[in-house]
Design a protein around this motif. Structure first.
Motif, PDB file in Angstrom:
ATOM      1  N   ALA A 117       0.762  -1.145  -0.147  1.00 27.85           N
ATOM      2  CA  ALA A 117      -0.079   0.147   0.466  1.00 27.85           C
ATOM      3  C   ALA A 117       0.781   0.924  -0.133  1.00 27.85           C
ATOM      4  CB  ALA A 117      -0.930   0.015   1.273  1.00 27.85           C
ATOM      5  N   LEU A 118       0.369   1.932  -0.655  1.00 27.49           N
ATOM      6  CA  LEU A 118       1.991   3.700  -0.860  1.00 27.49           C
ATOM      7  C   LEU A 118       0.018   4.888  -0.444  1.00 27.49           C
ATOM      8  CD1 LEU A 118       2.945   2.880  -4.114  1.00 27.49           C
ATOM      9  CD2 LEU A 118       4.026   2.846  -2.457  1.00 27.49           C
ATOM     10  N   ASP A 119       0.479   5.635   0.064  1.00 24.43           N
ATOM     11  CA  ASP A 119      -0.041   6.471   0.835  1.00 24.43           C
ATOM     12  C   ASP A 119      -0.326   7.886   0.119  1.00 24.43           C
ATOM     13  OD1 ASP A 119      -1.243   9.036   2.155  1.00 24.43           O
ATOM     14  OD2 ASP A 119       0.392   9.195   3.569  1.00 24.43           O
ATOM     15  N   ALA A 120      -1.846   7.773  -0.857  1.00 22.14           N
ATOM     16  CA  ALA A 120      -1.773   8.626  -1.808  1.00 22.14           C
ATOM     17  C   ALA A 120      -2.156   9.641  -1.942  1.00 22.14           C
ATOM     18  CB  ALA A 120      -2.792   7.846  -2.684  1.00 22.14           C
ATOM     19  N   GLY A 121      -2.241  10.078  -0.427  1.00 21.62           N
ATOM     20  CA  GLY A 121      -3.232  11.697   0.001  1.00 21.62           C
ATOM     21  C   GLY A 121      -4.296  11.614   0.459  1.00 21.62           C
ATOM     22  N   ARG A 122      -4.763  12.699   0.288  1.00 17.69           N
ATOM     23  CA  ARG A 122      -6.005  13.083   0.550  1.00 17.69           C
ATOM     24  C   ARG A 122      -7.001  11.481   1.629  1.00 17.69           C
ATOM     25  NH1 ARG A 122      -8.081  13.834  -5.803  1.00 17.69           N
ATOM     26  NH2 ARG A 122      -6.984  16.176  -5.628  1.00 17.69           N
ATOM     27  N   ASP A 123      -6.603  11.159   2.668  1.00 16.72           N
ATOM     28  CA  ASP A 123      -6.872  10.035   3.341  1.00 16.72           C
ATOM     29  C   ASP A 123      -7.347   8.964   2.773  1.00 16.72           C
ATOM     30  OD1 ASP A 123      -7.553   8.769   5.802  1.00 16.72           O
ATOM     31  OD2 ASP A 123      -9.720   9.083   6.153  1.00 16.72           O
ATOM     32  N   GLU A 124      -6.425   8.446   1.891  1.00 12.21           N
ATOM     33  CA  GLU A 124      -6.498   7.732   0.780  1.00 12.21           C
ATOM     34  C   GLU A 124      -4.906   6.880   0.524  1.00 12.21           C
ATOM     35  OE1 GLU A 124     -10.310   9.453  -2.364  1.00 12.21           O
ATOM     36  OE2 GLU A 124      -7.597   9.518  -3.245  1.00 12.21           O
ATOM     37  N   LEU A 125      -5.307   5.316   0.065  1.00 10.18           N
ATOM     38  CA  LEU A 125      -4.424   4.496  -0.600  1.00 10.18           C
ATOM     39  C   LEU A 125      -4.306   4.413  -1.805  1.00 10.18           C
ATOM     40  CD1 LEU A 125      -4.074   2.477   3.353  1.00 10.18           C
ATOM     41  CD2 LEU A 125      -2.887   4.920   2.814  1.00 10.18           C
ATOM     42  N   HIS A 126      -2.969   3.362  -2.343  1.00  9.33           N
ATOM     43  CA  HIS A 126      -3.088   2.693  -3.123  1.00  9.33           C
ATOM     44  C   HIS A 126      -2.881   0.886  -3.004  1.00  9.33           C
ATOM     45  CE1 HIS A 126      -2.743   6.596  -6.365  1.00  9.33           C
ATOM     46  NE2 HIS A 126      -3.991   6.205  -5.626  1.00  9.33           N
ATOM     47  N   ALA A 127      -3.775   0.288  -2.881  1.00 13.01           N
ATOM     48  CA  ALA A 127      -3.448  -1.129  -2.341  1.00 13.01           C
ATOM     49  C   ALA A 127      -3.503  -2.273  -3.307  1.00 13.01           C
ATOM     50  CB  ALA A 127      -3.222  -1.144  -0.977  1.00 13.01           C
ATOM     51  N   ALA A 128      -2.456  -3.041  -3.437  1.00 13.09           N
ATOM     52  CA  ALA A 128      -3.150  -4.445  -4.158  1.00 13.09           C
ATOM     53  C   ALA A 128      -2.494  -5.959  -2.629  1.00 13.09           C
ATOM     54  CB  ALA A 128      -2.146  -4.290  -5.115  1.00 13.09           C
ATOM     55  N   PHE A 129      -3.369  -6.881  -2.671  1.00 13.88           N
ATOM     56  CA  PHE A 129      -3.237  -7.990  -1.865  1.00 13.88           C
ATOM     57  C   PHE A 129      -2.991  -9.286  -2.568  1.00 13.88           C
ATOM     58  CE2 PHE A 129      -4.220 -11.422   1.221  1.00 13.88           C
ATOM     59  CZ  PHE A 129      -3.923 -10.730   2.313  1.00 13.88           C
ATOM     60  N   PHE A 130      -1.776  -9.606  -2.011  1.00 10.27           N
ATOM     61  CA  PHE A 130      -1.722 -10.938  -2.515  1.00 10.27           C
ATOM     62  C   PHE A 130      -1.161 -12.397  -1.748  1.00 10.27           C
ATOM     63  CE2 PHE A 130       0.755  -7.138  -4.460  1.00 10.27           C
ATOM     64  CZ  PHE A 130       0.678  -6.958  -5.871  1.00 10.27           C
ATOM     65  N   LEU A 159       3.315  -6.602   5.487  1.00  2.00           N
ATOM     66  CA  LEU A 159       2.792  -5.470   5.643  1.00  2.00           C
ATOM     67  C   LEU A 159       4.452  -4.038   4.589  1.00  2.00           C
ATOM     68  CD1 LEU A 159       1.471  -3.812   7.902  1.00  2.00           C
ATOM     69  CD2 LEU A 159       0.470  -4.441   6.362  1.00  2.00           C
ATOM     70  N   ALA A 160       3.820  -3.177   3.127  1.00  7.95           N
ATOM     71  CA  ALA A 160       5.204  -2.879   1.868  1.00  7.95           C
ATOM     72  C   ALA A 160       4.319  -1.827   2.070  1.00  7.95           C
ATOM     73  CB  ALA A 160       5.427  -4.266   1.205  1.00  7.95           C
ATOM     74  N   GLY A 161       5.498  -1.055   1.167  1.00  5.81           N
ATOM     75  CA  GLY A 161       5.278   0.103   1.011  1.00  5.81           C
ATOM     76  C   GLY A 161       4.543   1.480   1.784  1.00  5.81           C
ATOM     77  N   THR A 162       4.944   2.338   1.205  1.00  2.84           N
ATOM     78  CA  THR A 162       4.648   3.973   2.447  1.00  2.84           C
ATOM     79  C   THR A 162       3.974   3.864   3.589  1.00  2.84           C
ATOM     80  OG1 THR A 162       3.650   5.086   0.789  1.00  2.84           O
ATOM     81  CG2 THR A 162       5.912   5.229   0.809  1.00  2.84           C
ATOM     82  N   PRO A 179       9.927  -3.711   3.056  1.00  2.00           N
ATOM     83  CA  PRO A 179      10.419  -2.519   2.385  1.00  2.00           C
ATOM     84  C   PRO A 179       9.074  -1.318   2.438  1.00  2.00           C
ATOM     85  CG  PRO A 179       9.307  -3.465   0.291  1.00  2.00           C
ATOM     86  CD  PRO A 179       9.908  -4.393   1.450  1.00  2.00           C
ATOM     87  N   ILE A 180       9.626  -0.646   3.073  1.00  2.79           N
ATOM     88  CA  ILE A 180       8.297   0.991   3.368  1.00  2.79           C
ATOM     89  C   ILE A 180       8.575   2.391   2.700  1.00  2.79           C
ATOM     90  CG2 ILE A 180       8.119   0.134   5.549  1.00  2.79           C
ATOM     91  CD1 ILE A 180       9.985   2.139   6.647  1.00  2.79           C
TER      92      ILE A 180
END
Length: 237
Positions: A117-130, A159-162, A179-180
């Motif tokens: 998951a990546l922090d996309a701002g506006r209280d939103e995340l860009h995420a994918a589950f594997f 967990l991974a991503g910012t 990785p974060i």
């Protein structure tokens, strides 16, 4: 197969040459720019090729990170990869930043499911589950932090991503964290692309519209002749 990998999805402007047959990286060049990928990418690519003792004509494929990430960086990276693939008559292969981050997390914690998951701002995340075999089971998608936290808790995922620290803190529980960063190591993209092989031409993965919008002062007013013709739009004689 000798493959060139390019990453401009985040702050890095990175390229590496990878020998898929031998499973080794031949050369790389990485700059931490933040911005200005367009001005530096070709020089970065040429430095990576030189370090690997490879000419453009020796390449069999071009891989590129397709996002989610910086709108400008993604356009630069993907357009360059597609241009090289066309000129050299070789395949272009796209790899998402989320699957690259998940691959690094899975390498550190084998046999575990991963939420990238990546922090996309506006209280939103860009995420994918594997899943445990690194197969994509959800996303990439825009989710709220609470939705991401619920997914992570339910599956006891790595967990991974910012956004990983944010999710872990919200859950109030201990998670294994990979990785974060906002993007993976450039060699990870090369390895994943070599496994994927040729497919559709790479294109940027945009999960929401660009933040930039026209300023109000530059929006032209609608003219009278632009009104629809009909009973509602017809003037009285």
């Amino acid at each position: 197969m000798k493959l060139l990998a390019i990453d401009c999805a985040a702050n890095l402007c990175a390229a590496c040459v990878y020998d898929a047959g031998a499973g080794i990286e031949l050369g790389r060049q990485v700059l931490d720019l933040g911005k200005g990928h367009a001005e530096h990418l070709m020089a970065v690519i040429e430095a990576a090729l030189k370090a690997g003792g490879i000419e453009y004509r020796d390449l069999d494929a071009v891989a590129v990170s397709i996002g989610p990430g910086s709108f400008t960086g993604l356009r630069v990276g993907v357009s360059t990869a597609r241009g090289l693939a066309l000129a050299l008559k070789i395949p272009g292969i796209g790899v998402t930043t989320l699957e690259a981050l998940a691959a690094e997390a899975a390498n550190a914690f084998p046999g575990r499911s991963v939420l990238a998951a990546l922090d996309a701002g506006r209280d939103e995340l860009h995420a994918a589950f594997f899943d445990e075999a690194l197969g994509l089971t959800y996303g990439p998608a825009v989710v709220t932090p609470s939705e991401a936290t619920e997914m992570a808790v339910k599956a006891s995922a790595v967990l991974a991503g910012t956004a990983a620290p944010q999710i872990a803190a919200a859950a109030g529980d201990s998670f294994d964290v990979g990785p974060i960063a906002a993007t993976a190591d450039i060699a990870t993209y090369a390895r994943l692309a070599a496994v994927k092989g040729p497919g559709e031409r790479p294109k940027p993965l945009y999960l929401r519209a660009a933040d930039a919008k026209p300023q109000a002062g530059f929006i032209l007013p609608r003219q009278e002749h632009d009104r629809p013709v009909g009973d509602a739009g017809r003037k009285e004689s």
